[in-house]
Write an enzyme that holds these catalytic residues in place. Sequence first.
Site, PDB file in Angstrom:
ATOM      1  N   LYS A  36      12.202 -21.448  27.134  1.00 11.86           N
ATOM      2  CA  LYS A  36      11.985 -20.486  26.058  1.00 11.86           C
ATOM      3  C   LYS A  36      12.917 -19.290  26.226  1.00 11.86           C
ATOM      4  CE  LYS A  36       8.221 -18.113  28.491  1.00 11.86           C
ATOM      5  NZ  LYS A  36       6.808 -17.697  28.446  1.00 11.86           N
ATOM      6  N   TYR A 267      26.645  12.096  33.382  1.00 11.22           N
ATOM      7  CA  TYR A 267      25.773  13.005  32.643  1.00 11.22           C
ATOM      8  C   TYR A 267      24.721  13.641  33.551  1.00 11.22           C
ATOM      9  CZ  TYR A 267      27.554  10.972  28.283  1.00 11.22           C
ATOM     10  OH  TYR A 267      28.348  10.561  27.248  1.00 11.22           O
TER      11      TYR A 267
END
Length: 374
Positions: A36, A267
């Site tokens: 799946k 950052y």
Amino acid sequence: MSIWYNHVRTRIRLKALVDNYRLIRTRATNPAPVIKSDAYGHGLPEAAAALFAAGARTMAAGTVGEAAVLKDTVPEVEVISLLGPLDTADYACVCERDIVAFVGSTEQLLLLEEAARLAGTTVRVALKFDTGMARLGFAVDEAAGVADTLDGLEHVRATMACSHLATADDPGQAEYAQEQGGRFARILKALHARGLDVRASLANSGAIFGHPALHHDLQRPGIALYGANPFHGTPWEAKGHGLQPAMQVSSRLVQIRTIPAGQSVSYGRTFTAPAEMRIGIVAVGYADNYSRGLSAKAQMLIHGKRVPVLGRVCMQLTAVDLSHVPEAAAGDEIFMLGGAGPAAISAEELAGWWGTITYEVFCLLGQNPREYVD
């Protein structure tokens, strides 16, 4: 695959997938590979073809749509949809494509009966019972009522009875797995007493390796197929030894630079160089499903050596410390998962830094462009 715009490459070793399947077959008599979610990011068509060639004759997908793709890929295989029909199109598809659908409600049975009547066919279903997950499925005490409902249907035939274990991969909760097994046994007894000749399926990867008494007629290996030990980091870890990772993920260094002491990186200035240091900028970030949660936690592998991630992971770039890899050069391949040698980064390690599980690592990183190396 859904990401097309980057330099990340996910390499899949189909031989490892097949070897894992063969190892599982030494523990389980009738394993039905679960492929799946695009084979947990490894590629449904490619995985299905390789497993069919290795002898798998029953396989399980997630949605009905996935099951239809699986049926197209390996038409000779018995295909199971673990989620079963969820909308009108799904009911029609189950009938048209001869998919064995999980059903966990009377409404689903009645809708399948109508869809099969209109299609002029008979559909096979797997009766899904909830023995302790509290997700989908009939309640334990509904078994006799389900049999009554099936007695009144002409176009629906139950061929399997299934449930799913919540704690099979946790030795500390082995008792709960056994409790679920006991409930499932009572369900089977009730169904058999009503003359329903159904195959039983309960065991997932954890149960295949750790709970042989819960194997029943059909086993459903998932994460173990892809090389992750369901008992990693537990007292039962040795039970899963021998599984091989099938996925590795890499990108490349796009720039190398030397920064002075006191220079912050990325950052938020969450990392500041304590001394002059050599850093590399890697073409990978959270837009490539390399999580921002890996900031300042993860390691990568280059030239067989581990290098730590510095500062925050950005959208498409991540900085690493190259202080101890003088041979590194711009353009070099660098691994986020896997790599060669004893320092290769395992899925379990990456999941630990990420704060998640190997399932998510595979499903997300597998959305990058894939290559099949064998």
